[in-house]
Design a protein around this motif. Structure first.
Motif, PDB file in Angstrom:
ATOM      1  N   ARG A 107       1.533   7.421 -10.334  1.00  0.00           N
ATOM      2  CA  ARG A 107       0.733   6.238  -9.997  1.00  0.00           C
ATOM      3  C   ARG A 107       1.638   5.059  -9.636  1.00  0.00           C
ATOM      4  O   ARG A 107       1.339   4.292  -8.720  1.00  0.00           O
ATOM      5  N   LEU A 108       2.737   4.924 -10.333  1.00  0.00           N
ATOM      6  CA  LEU A 108       3.706   3.889  -9.971  1.00  0.00           C
ATOM      7  C   LEU A 108       4.319   4.177  -8.608  1.00  0.00           C
ATOM      8  O   LEU A 108       4.461   3.285  -7.769  1.00  0.00           O
ATOM      9  N   GLU A 109       4.687   5.416  -8.384  1.00  0.00           N
ATOM     10  CA  GLU A 109       5.295   5.818  -7.113  1.00  0.00           C
ATOM     11  C   GLU A 109       4.408   5.444  -5.931  1.00  0.00           C
ATOM     12  O   GLU A 109       4.871   4.905  -4.921  1.00  0.00           O
ATOM     13  N   ALA A 110       3.109   5.738  -6.057  1.00  0.00           N
ATOM     14  CA  ALA A 110       2.184   5.486  -4.962  1.00  0.00           C
ATOM     15  C   ALA A 110       1.976   4.011  -4.692  1.00  0.00           C
ATOM     16  O   ALA A 110       1.516   3.626  -3.614  1.00  0.00           O
ATOM     17  N   SER A 111       2.325   3.143  -5.638  1.00  0.00           N
ATOM     18  CA  SER A 111       2.103   1.715  -5.457  1.00  0.00           C
ATOM     19  C   SER A 111       3.241   1.029  -4.718  1.00  0.00           C
ATOM     20  O   SER A 111       3.152  -0.150  -4.396  1.00  0.00           O
ATOM     21  N   PHE A 112       4.345   1.754  -4.457  1.00  0.00           N
ATOM     22  CA  PHE A 112       5.455   1.191  -3.706  1.00  0.00           C
ATOM     23  C   PHE A 112       5.245   1.396  -2.215  1.00  0.00           C
ATOM     24  O   PHE A 112       4.608   2.360  -1.783  1.00  0.00           O
ATOM     25  N   LEU A 113       5.807   0.513  -1.418  1.00  0.00           N
ATOM     26  CA  LEU A 113       5.904   0.777   0.009  1.00  0.00           C
ATOM     27  C   LEU A 113       6.842   1.951   0.205  1.00  0.00           C
ATOM     28  O   LEU A 113       7.620   2.309  -0.671  1.00  0.00           O
ATOM     29  N   THR A 114       6.822   2.529   1.420  1.00  0.00           N
ATOM     30  CA  THR A 114       7.601   3.741   1.604  1.00  0.00           C
ATOM     31  C   THR A 114       8.713   3.613   2.630  1.00  0.00           C
ATOM     32  O   THR A 114       9.835   3.287   2.286  1.00  0.00           O
ATOM     33  N   GLN A 139       0.821  -1.201   0.000  1.00  0.00           N
ATOM     34  CA  GLN A 139       0.000   0.000   0.000  1.00  0.00           C
ATOM     35  C   GLN A 139       0.850   1.244   0.000  1.00  0.00           C
ATOM     36  O   GLN A 139       1.989   1.235   0.431  1.00  0.00           O
ATOM     37  N   PRO A 140       0.282   2.356  -0.441  1.00  0.00           N
ATOM     38  CA  PRO A 140       0.963   3.627  -0.292  1.00  0.00           C
ATOM     39  C   PRO A 140       1.065   3.984   1.169  1.00  0.00           C
ATOM     40  O   PRO A 140       0.454   3.351   2.016  1.00  0.00           O
ATOM     41  N   PRO A 141       1.854   5.015   1.490  1.00  0.00           N
ATOM     42  CA  PRO A 141       2.153   5.314   2.888  1.00  0.00           C
ATOM     43  C   PRO A 141       0.924   5.686   3.691  1.00  0.00           C
ATOM     44  O   PRO A 141       0.364   6.753   3.527  1.00  0.00           O
TER      45      PRO A 141
END
Length: 535
Positions: A495-502, A37-39
């Motif tokens: 959109r790709l950025e938001a799909s990574f864990l933080t 999930q995103p942060p």
């Protein structure tokens, strides 16, 4: 011995609502490989601010005595004895101090134009994943003045139902390094091309985010019987293995499914359930270990900046906890600080300066304690907010150290607040006075994550939770308006950025931001592994 503790005086930092967090008696929760999930806040935060620490001066410095080294075992007082949390299970120490029970790649280089081959995301619900839906232009929709998505790394692997581990994220010079299953892989920071690959041929069960200045680190892998007891020196700069040593496990359990690692100078400490030892980094040779039951027995070691401290369990009637310094070569201590009855260590935010998050299991009160270089109490922190204890996440196995939502420099602790009423903030605490120096909000639908602190400035990642682009910013020592170091691109990249864990999957170095996943699904489909942003 310390003086009897006085009742804590509320001045800010709080009570634990609901279930206790890791460090209070529960093992840390691993990530769901199917729902990265995103942060967002995924654990119940500590709310109500920070309470003052019970009055309890540190014990006077004592002469050197033999110590022990163990990287990261969590300690919590229990009614029947002491519950000691290891890295893969637990055992209960009875009144006699004895254990009573045991519980439970194929890589495709990124083209120079930043347009990866069609691939699928790691997540089943990734809005832009699933084969043909993955975009071929990472920077589609980028606006004027925004920086770029440099490259995206994908992998295609078949794995078990639990997924494939991809722990760790290191930036060493012009190389960014990930572990993928049984391999360690180095990629060029500018183009994402594979520079080297080390096939360890067995499961990696212990790593640390720490490295030496020249890029060396220690990893622990399993032997043919599945015991996590093979130690390896890995040169992340050269992409080569160094020495390999077998770890002879002492203590009540002779096998382990994972091992914690902590590194300081030419010494590294290993910890497994019920045992620990310290070794010379340059050779792998054992320096010391001590399984003796007398006095205050070190159960956890934290290391950094050529210094080490121990969290020790004292064999008194109250099973109190003591913080000790530890010589990296001998394990001997020169000072100690006894925590009040019922208090345990939740996190070590910093070894030098020594900043420790403590909590009382019974009263659910929490205090952050700052010690000076002689082991005397310097201050306890006081400030409103809800702060997660996010240590030893799935990307590393460092337990109490390297908490993803915090950072420390010479005189300031920076914590990420996740209070529902105020939204995401970064709060800066003065280590000398214990008071809040400044605080700043992330903004609507954004999260601020401390990355590193140096020279009086804090570098942070301001991530969005709504498919909007994030940015890397630098705050001046007194707070105020930050300087933008990287402005990540809108559109496809966001959109790709938001799909990574933080927080546990972020690294920043040499003007580039790297986001990675700690686990792959392993369904023989292309999955995203690592993404880079820069100028």
């Amino acid at each position: 011995m310390t003086e009897p503790p006085q009742p804590p005086t509320p001045s800010g930092y709080g009570h634990l609502p609901g279930p206790p967090q890791p460090g209070y008696g529960l093992p840390p929760q691993g990530p769901n490989p199917y729902a990265q999930q995103p942060p967002t806040v995924t654990q119940p935060p500590v709310s109500g601010g920070v309470h003052g620490f019970p009055t309890s001066p540190g014990t006077p410095p004592v002469g050197p005595r033999p110590g022990r080294r163990k990287a990261v075992v969590l300690i919590a007082a229990a009614v029947a004895g002491v519950l000691v949390l290891g890295t893969g299970g637990y055992f209960l120490l009875g009144d006699d101090g004895k254990p009573a029970a045991k519980g439970p790649v194929a890589q495709s280089p990124a083209p120079a134009d930043g347009k990866p081959a069609p691939s699928a995301s790691t997540e089943r619900d990734d809005p832009i994943g699933h084969g043909s839906n993955i975009p071929t232009d990472l920077n589609a929709g980028r606006k004027p003045g925004e920086d770029k998505a440099l490259w995206l790394k994908t992998v295609k692997m078949e794995g078990p139902g639990a997924g494939i581990p991809a722990k760790g994220l290191w930036v060493v010079g012009d190389t960014v390094v990930k572990t993928v299953d049984k391999s360690v892989i180095g990629y060029g920071t500018t183009d994402g091309k594979e520079k080297w690959k080390i096939d360890l041929r067995t499961e990696i069960c212990g790593i640390t985010g720490q490295t030496t200045p020249d890029g060396k680190t220690v990893m622990v892998v399993k032997n043919a019987d599945g015991n996590c007891n093979q130690i390896k020196l890995i040169d992340l700069k050269a992409g080569k293995e160094g020495w390999t040593k077998e770890l002879v496990m002492e203590g009540p359990f002779k096998t382990a499914s994972d091992t914690t690692v902590s590194l300081s100078g030419d010494t590294f400490a290993l910890g497994w359930m019920g045992g620990q030892s310290a070794h010379r980094l340059s050779t792998g040779d054992k320096l010391f270990s001590d399984a003796g039951p007398d006095g205050c027995k070190p159960m956890t070691y934290a290391a950094d900046n050529n210094k080490m401290i121990a969290t020790a369990l004292c064999m008194d009637d109250d099973r109190t906890i003591e913080i000790q310094d530890a010589d990296p070569n001998t394990g001997k201590k020169t000072w100690s600080y006894r925590l009040p009855k019922g208090y345990q260590v939740n996190a070590v935010y910093s070894v030098s300066p020594t900043v420790i998050d403590t909590g009382n299991r019974d009263t659910k009160q929490r205090a952050i304690l700052v010690l000076d270089d002689k082991g005397q109490k310097r201050s306890t922190l006081s400030g409103e907010g809800s702060f997660l204890v996010n240590c030893g996440g799935s990307s590393t196995t460092e337990g109490l150290q390297h908490c993803g939502d915090s950072n420390v420099d010479a005189d300031t602790l920076y914590l990420q607040s996740a209070d529902k009423s105020t939204g995401s903030e970064i709060v800066a605490f003065d280590l000398g006075t214990g008071k809040v120096k400044w605080r700043t909000k992330a903004g609507d639908k954004k999260v601020l994550i401390p990355l590193r602190a140096a020279d009086g400035r804090l570098t942070a990642y301001r991530a969005s939770v709504a498919d909007q682009p994030g940015e890397v910013v630098s705050f001046p020592g007194g707070g105020g308006e930050p300087q933008t170091l990287l402005k990540l691109p809108s559109g496809t990249s966001a959109r790709l950025e938001a799909s990574f864990l933080t927080s546990e999957s972020v690294a920043y170095g040499d003007g580039r931001l790297f986001l990675s996943v700690p686990r792959l699904i392993g369904e023989n489909k292309e999955e995203k592994l690592l993404m880079a942003f820069g100028k």
